[in-house]
Design an enzyme around this catalytic site. Sequence first.
Site, short mmCIF file in Angstrom:
data_model
loop_
_atom_site.label_atom_id
_atom_site.label_comp_id
_atom_site.label_asym_id
_atom_site.label_seq_id
_atom_site.Cartn_x
_atom_site.Cartn_y
_atom_site.Cartn_z
CB VAL A 4 -0.95 0.03 1.22
CG1 VAL A 4 -2.02 -1.03 1.09
CG2 VAL A 4 -0.18 -0.13 2.53
NE ARG A 57 4.16 6.71 -4.56
CZ ARG A 57 3.15 7.40 -5.05
NH1 ARG A 57 1.97 7.38 -4.46
NH2 ARG A 57 3.30 8.11 -6.15
CG ASP A 111 -4.49 0.08 -3.20
OD1 ASP A 111 -5.52 -0.22 -3.85
OD2 ASP A 111 -4.29 1.21 -2.72
CD GLU A 117 -1.03 3.19 -9.45
OE1 GLU A 117 -1.77 4.21 -9.36
OE2 GLU A 117 -0.52 2.64 -8.46
CG HIS A 176 -3.28 4.22 -6.02
ND1 HIS A 176 -2.13 4.67 -6.61
CD2 HIS A 176 -3.22 4.67 -4.74
CE1 HIS A 176 -1.41 5.36 -5.74
NE2 HIS A 176 -2.06 5.37 -4.59
CB SER A 204 -5.46 1.03 0.24
OG SER A 204 -4.40 1.94 0.03
#
Length: 315
Positions: free
Chosen positions: A222, A224, A248, A253, A272, A274
């Site tokens: 959670v 990077r 996550d 991305e 992404h 969380s």
Amino acid sequence: MTTPTLLVLDAEPPPRLGRLTGRVRTEHADASSLAERLPHADVLLVWDFTSHAVREAWPGEGPRPRWVHTASAGVDHLLCPELAASDTVVTNARGVFDGPIAEYVAGLVLAFAKDLPRTVRLQRERTWRHRETRRVAGTRACVVGSGPIGRAVACTLEALGVRTALVGRAARDGAHGPKELDRLLARADWVVAAAPLTEETRGMFDARRFGVMQPSAYFVNVGRGELVVEEALVRAVRERWIAGAALDVFAAEPLAAGSPLWELEDVVVSPHMSGDTVGWRDELAAQFVELFELWAAGRPLVNVVDKRRGYVPGH
């Protein structure tokens, strides 16, 4: 006093900054117009915290904002050598995401321990297969990253009875130093990456580190995406070096449709999210308004990033 100019690097939906109405001249920019507008701004709000536009536009000519605030915990998307060397103050959204991310991690740990992903798959297959699951209490966790998010994760896991070791940049204030990381990884049932992205942490979870972990361990990221060498993680799961992973954040991305991470049976992929709970954008906007009040009054800002280290000092 001259009305200050606030430049917002836009994202949808825009921030609600009602308390600043009439107190600032608000302008908006996207990646294509940011470089042109930067010289005219006193303050830059990086509302689009997924964009690298600041890092690309900042080295240009002309004056630069005296203060930059990013609506995120990480600052690697905006820091560049020119910004780091400048007198501009950088602040982040430290404090907004701690609790939500800690809850998210706890939910993943419980889901893995109770084998919930497999239960859902078997339900879809209409398969009745009794299994035994693990107790969470008494297991061990290694949380890498001793900032507010890492500490919130550790506190929440400890409330579940998980014996948790925190690893930070240095050994202090309840955190182990990096020299102890491998020893702690080798004992952990749950490894949680919650560190900022710096030159020291980039790629820290590689084939060697996954090889240190127990075959029964689960890895949760959670922090990077670039903390992890994704090819090494794929291999670690496929070859059963570790039991599985929950991710996550990713190096790129959104995660590419062709990534093998989508198809690995014991990997949970989330987009992404969380730290994103109901009302999170309003919390981010309210935090910025509070910081603006300090800035306008000439008082010291909080959440000031050490631009050399890449995070807010303190832990």
